[in-house]
Write an enzyme that holds these catalytic residues in place. Structure first.
Site, mmCIF file in Angstrom:
data_model
loop_
_atom_site.group_PDB
_atom_site.id
_atom_site.type_symbol
_atom_site.label_atom_id
_atom_site.label_comp_id
_atom_site.label_asym_id
_atom_site.label_seq_id
_atom_site.Cartn_x
_atom_site.Cartn_y
_atom_site.Cartn_z
ATOM 1 N N THR A 10 0.815 -1.221 0.000
ATOM 2 C CA THR A 10 0.000 0.000 0.000
ATOM 3 C C THR A 10 0.848 1.272 0.000
ATOM 4 O O THR A 10 0.311 2.365 -0.176
ATOM 5 C CB THR A 10 -0.939 0.026 1.227
ATOM 6 N N GLY A 11 2.166 1.153 0.201
ATOM 7 C CA GLY A 11 3.041 2.324 0.197
ATOM 8 C C GLY A 11 3.371 2.786 -1.207
ATOM 9 O O GLY A 11 2.966 2.178 -2.205
ATOM 10 N N SER A 38 -4.092 -2.185 7.521
ATOM 11 C CA SER A 38 -4.656 -2.434 6.191
ATOM 12 C C SER A 38 -5.113 -3.875 6.018
ATOM 13 O O SER A 38 -5.886 -4.174 5.092
ATOM 14 C CB SER A 38 -3.621 -2.114 5.103
ATOM 15 N N CYS A 155 18.919 4.348 -4.574
ATOM 16 C CA CYS A 155 18.458 4.828 -5.882
ATOM 17 C C CYS A 155 19.444 5.773 -6.556
ATOM 18 O O CYS A 155 19.589 5.747 -7.778
ATOM 19 C CB CYS A 155 17.090 5.487 -5.755
ATOM 20 N N GLY A 187 12.070 10.561 -4.082
ATOM 21 C CA GLY A 187 13.002 9.685 -3.384
ATOM 22 C C GLY A 187 12.803 9.674 -1.880
ATOM 23 O O GLY A 187 13.276 8.772 -1.195
ATOM 24 N N GLU A 209 22.504 9.637 3.195
ATOM 25 C CA GLU A 209 22.650 9.442 1.761
ATOM 26 C C GLU A 209 24.109 9.502 1.306
ATOM 27 O O GLU A 209 24.530 8.752 0.435
ATOM 28 C CB GLU A 209 21.827 10.492 1.016
ATOM 29 N N HIS A 250 16.726 11.481 -10.567
ATOM 30 C CA HIS A 250 17.914 11.915 -9.825
ATOM 31 C C HIS A 250 19.011 12.306 -10.817
ATOM 32 O O HIS A 250 19.342 11.538 -11.735
ATOM 33 C CB HIS A 250 18.450 10.784 -8.944
ATOM 34 N N ASN A 339 14.535 7.654 -10.604
ATOM 35 C CA ASN A 339 14.706 7.081 -9.268
ATOM 36 C C ASN A 339 13.584 6.156 -8.827
ATOM 37 O O ASN A 339 13.795 5.250 -8.019
ATOM 38 C CB ASN A 339 14.874 8.196 -8.236
ATOM 39 N N THR A 340 12.358 6.324 -9.344
ATOM 40 C CA THR A 340 11.283 5.428 -8.921
ATOM 41 C C THR A 340 11.053 4.281 -9.903
ATOM 42 O O THR A 340 10.212 3.420 -9.648
ATOM 43 C CB THR A 340 9.958 6.193 -8.706
#
Length: 362
Positions: A10-11, A38, A155, A187, A209, A250, A339-340
């Site tokens: 669900t994220g 959930s 990422c 990110g 990071e 990114h 990045n995703t």
């Protein structure tokens, strides 16, 4: 198709997995799990008013009942392996991923908890596909039969690791590197960085990071030895990581110094030729999510740009530009990755495709 599950479904990253796996030629989502709040709801109810992906929930997932991700027993018999997009403390994630592996369910993880576990491969398939050789030692060490854990790196590393590796493979080893990242707000997850902090602003700090940037590359470039992954000694990396008001993509500026005598260092034309001709195991295996051209070099003086270039090769290419001489080191350039996609869910799917092609889900 192989039945797969998504933990943390669900994220934000979990939702991206759900959408990217729609109509996948090899995998089918049959199991979704998330937090206890959930659990018991239909997936479409669990993400109601917070579905973040810009299209409808896939029909074959929306009516699946969300299970409690904390109970690995619930996944037994429902899926062959799981993608982990868990959002919790590192120690909790580490224990939970191990629990799934113990139950005979391999875990292909997007989380950082196991990145520094010495017998867990941290994969960018074009670079260190051979690190999957450590999995048998991992299984033996834990007494696992079919289960194991494989992870993807941070990422931001996806932005410049392939061009670095391509040069290393071509006989141009890199001794030192300075990296400055300009990282998209996605990110940080959802809801992420507040709008008050990001609009008309740049944040010159992302917790943890810079340490990831400076260390994870050495594990990726390392080698499997005596049942664990031994880190490479070089390059030495100095990084500065910033958050910028970009949604996805990114960017990094990279300065490289080669570990070569002056007369052996490559010209700019030779470097570009190496990048444009780079291909690796995912391309040889024709994996469904593998980009045909993993590195794309653009000649325009003002590229790459996130808005224009992040979706190159369906978001799986590393897009480079502005290669030029450096007055301090040898060369410098600008790099970009999505990045995703490459840096998160689609990179995890590519890892799973590599593992499937090599027989790890048989």
């Amino acid at each position: 198709k192989i039945n797969v599950g998504v933990l943390g479904a669900t994220g934000m990253v979990g939702q991206r997995y759900i959408k990217l796996l729609e109509n996948h030629p090899w995998f089918k989502v049959t199991y979704v799990a998330a937090s206890p709040r959930s659990a018991g709801k239909l997936y479409k109810q669990a993400v109601e008013n917070r579905w973040l992906i810009g299209s409808d929930i896939p029909d074959d997932v929306k009516d699946l009942t969300v299970q409690d991700a904390n109970n690995a027993d619930l996944a037994v018999g429902k899926c062959r392996f799981v993608f982990s997009a868990l959002e919790m403390g590192k120690d909790e994630i580490k224990a939970l991923e191990a629990a799934y592996a113990q139950k005979g369910i391999p875990v292909v993880s997007n989380a950082s908890a196991n990145r520094w576990t010495e017998d867990v491969p941290m994969l960018i398939p074009e670079i260190n596909w051979n690190h999957i050789d450590v999995i048998e030692a991992q299984k033996e060490h834990h007494g696992w039969d079919k289960g194991f854990i494989a992870v993807k790196p941070n990422c931001s590393l996806q932005t410049y690791m392939m061009p670095l590796y391509a040069l290393q493979q071509a006989g141009y080893p890199v001794k030192r590197m300075i990296v400055t990242t300009l990282q998209a707000v996605s990110g940080a997850g959802y809801p992420g960085v507040s709008s008050f902090d990001m609009i008309d602003n740049i944040v010159p700090y992302i917790g943890g990071e810079e340490e990831k940037t400076e260390k994870e590359c050495l594990k990726i470039l390392g080698s499997v030895k005596d049942g664990k992954i031994e880190n490479a000694a070089f390059p030495v990396v100095s990084s500065t990581c910033t958050r910028v008001p970009v949604i996805d993509g990114h960017t990094a500026t990279v300065n490289l110094e080669f570990d070569l005598p002056e007369d052996k260092k490559p010209s700019l034309e030779e470097i570009i030729n190496v990048w444009r001709n780079f291909s690796s195991v995912p391309q040889e295996l024709d994996l469904p999510s593998a980009p045909k051209h993993p590195i794309v070099y653009r000649e325009e003086i003002n590229r790459p740009q996130p808005k224009r270039d992040r979706d190159t090769e369906k978001g799986m290419a590393c897009v480079l530009g502005r290669l030029r001489k450096c007055n301090v080191f040898d060369v410098k350039f600008v790099a970009l990755s999505h990045n995703t996609k490459r840096g998160a869910a689609l990179g995890g799917i590519l890892n799973a495709e590599l593992l499937k092609a090599k027989g790890f889900f048989n």
